[in-house]
Design an enzyme around this catalytic site. Sequence first.
Site, PDB file in Angstrom:
ATOM      1  CG  ASP A   1      -1.898   1.188   1.184  1.00 18.42           C
ATOM      2  OD1 ASP A   1      -2.797   1.174   0.339  1.00 18.42           O
ATOM      3  OD2 ASP A   1      -1.728   2.126   1.979  1.00 18.42           O
TER       4      ASP A   1
ATOM      5  CD  GLU B   1      -1.565   6.035   3.553  1.00 18.54           C
ATOM      6  OE1 GLU B   1      -2.213   6.985   3.084  1.00 18.54           O
ATOM      7  OE2 GLU B   1      -2.080   4.996   3.979  1.00 18.54           O
TER       8      GLU B   1
ATOM      9  CD  GLU C   1      -7.973  19.146   1.318  1.00 23.49           C
ATOM     10  OE1 GLU C   1      -6.763  19.082   1.012  1.00 23.49           O
ATOM     11  OE2 GLU C   1      -8.634  20.221   1.276  1.00 23.49           O
TER      12      GLU C   1
ATOM     13  CG  HIS D   1      -1.460  10.309   5.028  1.00 26.51           C
ATOM     14  ND1 HIS D   1      -0.738  11.389   5.497  1.00 26.51           N
ATOM     15  CD2 HIS D   1      -1.652  10.531   3.707  1.00 26.51           C
ATOM     16  CE1 HIS D   1      -0.494  12.204   4.501  1.00 26.51           C
ATOM     17  NE2 HIS D   1      -1.056  11.730   3.407  1.00 26.51           N
TER      18      HIS D   1
ATOM     19  CG  HIS E   1      -6.625   5.821   6.775  1.00 35.44           C
ATOM     20  ND1 HIS E   1      -6.947   5.445   5.490  1.00 35.44           N
ATOM     21  CD2 HIS E   1      -7.805   5.961   7.438  1.00 35.44           C
ATOM     22  CE1 HIS E   1      -8.270   5.391   5.373  1.00 35.44           C
ATOM     23  NE2 HIS E   1      -8.803   5.679   6.536  1.00 35.44           N
TER      24      HIS E   1
ATOM     25  CG  ASP F   1      -4.316   1.157   4.946  1.00 44.05           C
ATOM     26  OD1 ASP F   1      -4.834   0.970   6.059  1.00 44.05           O
ATOM     27  OD2 ASP F   1      -4.477   2.199   4.287  1.00 44.05           O
TER      28      ASP F   1
END
Length: 713
Positions: A527, A529, A573, A578, A668, A673
């Site tokens: 995953d 971010e 945002e 995260h 997150h 994740d």
Amino acid sequence: MRPPKGVAVWVAAACGGVLAVLGIGAALQYWAAGAAQRPQLIALVAEGLPVVLFGTVILMVLAGMAASWLFRRHPHAARQLAEQARSLLAAEKGFRVAPVGAPPLAELAGAINLLADAYHRIEQDLESRSAETRARVEEERDRFAALMSEMSQGVLVCNADGRILLYNPRAAALLGPAEPVRHGDYTPLGLGRSVLALLDRNQVAHALDMLQHQVGHVERPQARFVATAANGVLLRVQVAPFLGAGGKLAGMVFTLDDVGQLMGRESQRLRLLQSLATGVRAPVANLRAATENLASYPDMPADRRAQFVDIAAAEARVLTERLNTALLAYADALKGSLTLEDMRAADLLAVAQRRIAEALQLPVAIEEADPDLWLRVDSFAIAHAMTFLAARLASDYDLRGFRLRAGGGGSLGEVDLIWTGAIVGSDALSLWEGEPMRVGAEETPLTLRDVLERHGSEAWLQVDKIKQISRFRLLLPRGQAIAAAPPRRAAAESRPEFYDFDLFEHIDVVGTLAERKLTELSYTVFDTETTGLEPSAGDEIISVGAVRVVNGRVLKQEVFEQLVNPRRPISRESTAVHGIDGRQLANEPPIEQVLPRFHRFCEDTVLVAHNAAFDMRFLELKEAATGVRFGQPVLDTLLLSAVLHPSMDSHHLDMIAERVGVRVIGRHTALGDALLTADVFLRLVPLLAERGIVTLGQALEASRATYHARLQY
């Protein structure tokens, strides 16, 4: 400043309008006059035209001057005032707005200066207070750092998502790599990284469940368990919460002890007790012998001899009685000091396996260990008891190897010490239960019966004479089971379900790979971010997390987690989702260094991700900069969920996890994740098999046929 062109245009338009009105009036006069009067009108207009044009020019000049004066007095002055006011925040503290324009604007400039004076006074006061606060915080931080560095226990502080906020040197020593790493190799311990890379995810989830249940109901909430860290060190872990706004759980404080070292210290203490007992008993025996010999000499006067003999014999008896009383009292105290803690049965067997193998130099195998079985035990006492039993069997029955097993047994867990060959008498266990547990040079006043009583459990011997398989079975109390995840509402995802390129066009899976069963393949579940949600618009990766899945098992000791310096701002945002901001990434490596290492980590595996196209798009856009291409097959848990549950409205990761019974924790964060996706993927594989989807090629083909795979954004 000159008036803008628009003002000149409006002045010219006004003068043009005047000329147009005069022209229209003249035309109307011309059409209204008779034929005889028209030549006279034309001559009159011709004579007056220069005067009209000259007057128009004069009018335009005057109108322009008036407009310019008005512009400088009002719009231009107001703009100057606004620009000066904006400069107040960045200019020197003595800078003030200069009065310009009309009197009302000059009055406004004075009011702005008054506000600036008040602002700078407040700013100066705040700076003074901030400096004092910073000094106090720095002093407290230095004290706290000194205290943390000197603590003999490891301390790890995490937020509620498991992201590491602080750790001390002892924690770094306990959780660091088992062997020195080469420069550039990855180590999972670090600020901003996930504690799930260091400790078992299920045990952390168990502790979090306990704390959430205790907060508001228990004065000092805490959870304790014994776990094997990613580097192989067996740790005793105590977890305490710290609370945020509204009394909600904001994070956890982990206190870590090396159980191996604790066992070593316990062994030293027991050896000291044994040495004390041996050293005192011998002088007492000698004293008694001396008094008996003294009593046998007839040369000493009878009265004095009798006095000596009585005193010596009495003292010897007193010393012996006191020693025996002390030993018994110490045994009771030691028995009462056994601390019962939650521990996975698999970890307990690993401890017993090492101790038996080291103490007896015999092979010991773990036959079976229920991964979901938790026991509430004193790991040192149980491991020592099993080692004691193995030692008696090896010495009395010449056994040359053992096997260990742990499984369920109603309200109690079963831990078995198994051997093949010698048939042990049914009275052996009864005899051994009352003996002090001696293993080689180690002896403790505790007996097996003491340990069993402290645990509220029992042991018995089972024999299969036909197969010649025997076992000692210990029934031990179960630890607290991990609570089932509560029903969750659909949460807003951190990213859209996003397919701006076709995931299946780039990878052609043919031949033997496509025909291999999903259960036979090795996977890298990963995953990312990011700074935002638009890879093609310049958003960058800021964190990569991954874990290997081999033979249907998530290898939590084989993880990849790395923060990345994106060299660009992170949207608010994204940070809200995260929790990563630019300050945390300033000293992290760029993507050009991280992706080649990640590429090596996932070589020769199938990639798995949730909403994989989003992550793969970022990797694809970095091919030219990094020189690496991720060309292996990709499975997407979102698409696999759509294959299995086509009527469901949501295929968010949280919702899929709830449907297949996976506990959601550490969301997150890239590694959190990835671990959650890995557990979800392993639950989906047998469900796919029920629908006849058993090979990689079938899974990719089924994913390609879903509605979600055809969406274009």
